[in-house]
Design a protein around this motif. Structure first.
Motif, PDB file in Angstrom:
ATOM      1  N   VAL A 140       0.846  -1.258   0.094  1.00 40.13           N
ATOM      2  CA  VAL A 140       0.097  -0.092   0.021  1.00 40.13           C
ATOM      3  C   VAL A 140       0.938   1.287   0.040  1.00 40.13           C
ATOM      4  O   VAL A 140       1.649   1.280   0.751  1.00 40.13           O
ATOM      5  N   THR A 141       0.688   2.135  -0.933  1.00 35.86           N
ATOM      6  CA  THR A 141       1.607   3.483  -0.930  1.00 35.86           C
ATOM      7  C   THR A 141       0.586   4.651  -0.531  1.00 35.86           C
ATOM      8  O   THR A 141      -0.680   4.680  -1.230  1.00 35.86           O
ATOM      9  N   VAL A 142       0.860   5.269   0.594  1.00 37.86           N
ATOM     10  CA  VAL A 142      -0.079   6.366   0.849  1.00 37.86           C
ATOM     11  C   VAL A 142       0.870   7.594   0.614  1.00 37.86           C
ATOM     12  O   VAL A 142       1.671   7.857   1.344  1.00 37.86           O
ATOM     13  N   GLY A 143       0.796   8.283  -0.631  1.00 37.51           N
ATOM     14  CA  GLY A 143       1.139   9.407  -0.952  1.00 37.51           C
ATOM     15  C   GLY A 143       0.002  10.376  -1.443  1.00 37.51           C
ATOM     16  O   GLY A 143      -0.832  10.675  -0.771  1.00 37.51           O
ATOM     17  N   THR A 144       0.367  11.039  -2.695  1.00 36.65           N
ATOM     18  CA  THR A 144      -0.476  11.943  -3.026  1.00 36.65           C
ATOM     19  C   THR A 144      -1.891  11.053  -3.188  1.00 36.65           C
ATOM     20  O   THR A 144      -2.896  11.684  -2.928  1.00 36.65           O
ATOM     21  N   GLY A 145      -1.982  10.087  -3.804  1.00 37.27           N
ATOM     22  CA  GLY A 145      -3.110   9.484  -3.785  1.00 37.27           C
ATOM     23  C   GLY A 145      -2.788   7.935  -2.744  1.00 37.27           C
ATOM     24  O   GLY A 145      -1.792   7.888  -2.118  1.00 37.27           O
ATOM     25  N   TRP A 178     -15.856  14.562   8.600  1.00 39.01           N
ATOM     26  CA  TRP A 178     -15.012  15.319   7.412  1.00 39.01           C
ATOM     27  C   TRP A 178     -15.528  14.634   6.233  1.00 39.01           C
ATOM     28  O   TRP A 178     -15.479  13.330   5.851  1.00 39.01           O
ATOM     29  N   PRO A 179     -16.021  15.296   5.260  1.00 37.29           N
ATOM     30  CA  PRO A 179     -16.636  14.841   4.087  1.00 37.29           C
ATOM     31  C   PRO A 179     -15.813  13.945   2.902  1.00 37.29           C
ATOM     32  O   PRO A 179     -16.175  13.241   2.278  1.00 37.29           O
ATOM     33  N   GLY A 180     -14.400  14.122   3.083  1.00 36.86           N
ATOM     34  CA  GLY A 180     -13.478  13.390   2.091  1.00 36.86           C
ATOM     35  C   GLY A 180     -13.203  14.448   0.912  1.00 36.86           C
ATOM     36  O   GLY A 180     -13.843  15.280   0.655  1.00 36.86           O
ATOM     37  N   HIS A 181     -12.409  13.641   0.299  1.00 35.33           N
ATOM     38  CA  HIS A 181     -11.763  14.642  -0.985  1.00 35.33           C
ATOM     39  C   HIS A 181     -11.771  13.773  -2.298  1.00 35.33           C
ATOM     40  O   HIS A 181     -11.068  14.516  -3.387  1.00 35.33           O
ATOM     41  N   CYS A 182     -12.119  12.675  -2.385  1.00 30.84           N
ATOM     42  CA  CYS A 182     -11.999  11.957  -3.783  1.00 30.84           C
ATOM     43  C   CYS A 182     -13.081  12.562  -4.590  1.00 30.84           C
ATOM     44  O   CYS A 182     -14.271  12.497  -4.119  1.00 30.84           O
ATOM     45  N   PRO A 183     -12.664  13.051  -5.695  1.00 33.19           N
ATOM     46  CA  PRO A 183     -13.660  13.645  -6.675  1.00 33.19           C
ATOM     47  C   PRO A 183     -14.592  12.535  -7.138  1.00 33.19           C
ATOM     48  O   PRO A 183     -15.791  13.017  -7.639  1.00 33.19           O
ATOM     49  N   PHE A 184     -14.283  11.373  -7.070  1.00 34.90           N
ATOM     50  CA  PHE A 184     -15.539  10.372  -7.600  1.00 34.90           C
ATOM     51  C   PHE A 184     -16.477   9.972  -6.261  1.00 34.90           C
ATOM     52  O   PHE A 184     -17.323   9.799  -6.697  1.00 34.90           O
ATOM     53  N   HIS A 185     -15.823   9.596  -5.064  1.00 35.37           N
ATOM     54  CA  HIS A 185     -16.373   9.043  -4.026  1.00 35.37           C
ATOM     55  C   HIS A 185     -16.492   9.660  -2.699  1.00 35.37           C
ATOM     56  O   HIS A 185     -16.979   9.154  -1.858  1.00 35.37           O
ATOM     57  N   SER A 186     -16.052  10.792  -2.870  1.00 33.59           N
ATOM     58  CA  SER A 186     -15.780  11.886  -1.531  1.00 33.59           C
ATOM     59  C   SER A 186     -14.905  11.053  -0.455  1.00 33.59           C
ATOM     60  O   SER A 186     -13.747  11.343  -0.395  1.00 33.59           O
ATOM     61  N   ASP A 187     -15.416   9.965   0.156  1.00 35.67           N
ATOM     62  CA  ASP A 187     -15.101   9.493   1.586  1.00 35.67           C
ATOM     63  C   ASP A 187     -14.384   8.034   1.334  1.00 35.67           C
ATOM     64  O   ASP A 187     -14.732   7.250   2.051  1.00 35.67           O
ATOM     65  N   CYS A 188     -14.100   7.758   0.143  1.00 41.07           N
ATOM     66  CA  CYS A 188     -13.220   6.343   0.031  1.00 41.07           C
ATOM     67  C   CYS A 188     -11.930   6.680   0.716  1.00 41.07           C
ATOM     68  O   CYS A 188     -11.526   7.609   1.262  1.00 41.07           O
ATOM     69  N   VAL A 189     -11.312   5.579   0.873  1.00 36.83           N
ATOM     70  CA  VAL A 189      -9.869   5.524   1.416  1.00 36.83           C
ATOM     71  C   VAL A 189      -8.740   6.654   0.968  1.00 36.83           C
ATOM     72  O   VAL A 189      -8.183   7.485   1.688  1.00 36.83           O
ATOM     73  N   GLU A 190      -8.968   6.593  -0.113  1.00 34.18           N
ATOM     74  CA  GLU A 190      -8.199   7.774  -0.692  1.00 34.18           C
ATOM     75  C   GLU A 190      -8.497   9.102  -0.431  1.00 34.18           C
ATOM     76  O   GLU A 190      -7.702  10.102  -0.200  1.00 34.18           O
ATOM     77  N   GLY A 191      -9.888   9.280  -0.514  1.00 34.27           N
ATOM     78  CA  GLY A 191     -10.563  10.502   0.029  1.00 34.27           C
ATOM     79  C   GLY A 191     -10.387  10.927   1.228  1.00 34.27           C
ATOM     80  O   GLY A 191     -10.513  12.135   1.408  1.00 34.27           O
ATOM     81  N   LEU A 192     -10.093   9.898   2.224  1.00 37.62           N
ATOM     82  CA  LEU A 192      -9.880  10.514   3.543  1.00 37.62           C
ATOM     83  C   LEU A 192      -8.418  10.094   3.962  1.00 37.62           C
ATOM     84  O   LEU A 192      -8.146  11.119   5.071  1.00 37.62           O
ATOM     85  N   ALA A 193      -7.593   9.544   3.396  1.00 36.97           N
ATOM     86  CA  ALA A 193      -6.257   9.215   4.009  1.00 36.97           C
ATOM     87  C   ALA A 193      -4.996   9.773   3.212  1.00 36.97           C
ATOM     88  O   ALA A 193      -3.955   9.277   3.687  1.00 36.97           O
ATOM     89  N   SER A 194      -5.225   9.970   2.014  1.00 36.78           N
ATOM     90  CA  SER A 194      -4.076  10.360   1.075  1.00 36.78           C
ATOM     91  C   SER A 194      -3.597  11.687   1.496  1.00 36.78           C
ATOM     92  O   SER A 194      -3.984  12.480   2.346  1.00 36.78           O
ATOM     93  N   GLY A 195      -2.441  11.765   0.854  1.00 38.94           N
ATOM     94  CA  GLY A 195      -1.613  13.357   1.146  1.00 38.94           C
ATOM     95  C   GLY A 195      -2.526  14.499   0.636  1.00 38.94           C
ATOM     96  O   GLY A 195      -2.612  15.442   1.516  1.00 38.94           O
ATOM     97  N   SER A 196      -3.263  14.276  -0.704  1.00 39.43           N
ATOM     98  CA  SER A 196      -4.085  15.531  -0.867  1.00 39.43           C
ATOM     99  C   SER A 196      -5.183  15.538  -0.174  1.00 39.43           C
ATOM    100  O   SER A 196      -5.704  16.593   0.363  1.00 39.43           O
TER     101      SER A 196
END
Ligand code: ZN
Length: 305
Positions: A140-145, A178-196
């Motif tokens: 698992v890589t946790v960076g920008t995404g 917190w609503p999350g940041h993924c443009p597709f799913h808002s609060d998927c894992v990437e939308g909650l925990a990625s660097g962006s």
């Protein structure tokens, strides 16, 4: 195939990244004969520069038998698809529907293996890093995404495409709204925990968020849920974490392990996992080298036609 068994077979790799590409020639981490970075611009210029760099490396050090291409995505990995080996629906300007694998195969006339950058890095970890001799594991890589390279039975998982486990929606921690940041799913894992996502939530880069900031409890919970999901689907023997966020916030490891244990709630009664969580969820072994070495690991995995 005999030369491949010796471990010294000369291989070539290309790590195709969003900002730079790395061309590499060698047989492994202790035998890198040449390596060169190229700035990623438009597809035509970039691929032409890659071809030129590889040609020069081959002239100087000898021709490789196989080439691995580890690419940013999304990519088409379905060998039955007419667009196999293409970068597909990327938002990166100009790169949508770019033919990569067949072009480089035809340029050099050698077998080519094509996969995502994170799958390739996972293969490199299995070959030379922190999952050696394991046939089933996750990287698992946790960076920008957030990317997940998933190896099952010794091979990266491919079906109609590659898994996108970073976009799984997991159970939120109670009170985390917190609503999350993924443009597709808002609060998927990437939308909650990625660097962006963290930068959007905290208003500063993830590396500058204090370890005692309360948001890390939510982040660790989210990443632990991802680990639990992986453990319950492909039963990896180890889960590695890398990427800029994990490198900067090492305190996350302990929190992820604890939240992982709580999430499974005793259901996975496997001592090799639950009694050894420090080993089960742990840092990746190759660091920044996982990218280019992943391309070499891919080259090694080319199946004979
Ligand atoms: Zn998503």
């Amino acid at each position: 195939m005999m030369s491949g068994e010796t471990g010294r077979e000369l291989l070539a790799g290309v790590e195709l990244g969003g900002t730079k590409c790395i061309c590499i020639l060698g047989s492994g981490p202790h035998d890198v004969r040449a390596q060169r970075a190229i700035t990623t611009t438009d597809p035509e210029t970039t691929l032409w520069n890659i071809e030129r760099a590889l040609s020069e490396m081959f002239e100087m050090h000898g021709p490789p038998s196989r080439l691995g291409i580890a690419s940013f995505g999304p990519v088409d990995l379905d060998v039955l698809s007419p667009r196999y080996g293409f970068i597909t629906s990327t938002p990166k300007p100009g790169w949508r529907d770019t033919n990569v694998a067949a072009r480089l195969r035809d340029a050099f006339g050698i077998p080519v293996s094509f996969d995502t950058d994170v799958n390739a890095a996972a293969l490199a970890e299995g070959r030379w890093g922190a999952t050696q001799a394991l046939g089933d594991y996750a990287y698992v890589t946790v960076g920008t995404g957030i990317g997940v390279g998933l190896v099952v039975n010794g091979a990266t998982v491919k079906g109609f495409g590659h898994p996108e486990a970073g976009h799984i929606r997991v159970a939120r921690r109670a009170g985390d709204v917190w609503p999350g940041h993924c443009p597709f799913h808002s609060d998927c894992v990437e939308g909650l925990a990625s660097g962006s996502a963290l930068a959007a939530r905290a208003g500063k880069p993830a590396s500058e968020i204090a370890p005692d900031d309360p948001l890390w409890t939510d982040v660790a919970h989210t990443l632990a849920q991802l680990c639990a999901t992986l453990a319950l689907t492909t039963a990896p023997r180890r889960i590695l974490f890398g990427g800029g966020v994990m490198n900067a916030q090492a305190h996350l490891f302990g929190r992820i392990r604890e939240a992982f244990r709580n999430s499974l709630a005793g259901y996975v009664d496997v001592p090799a996992v639950m009694d050894r969580l420090d080993d089960y969820i742990r840092p990746a072994g190759l660091g920044d080298r996982a990218g280019p070495l992943g391309a070499l690991a891919l080259a090694r995995s080319v199946r004979p036609d």
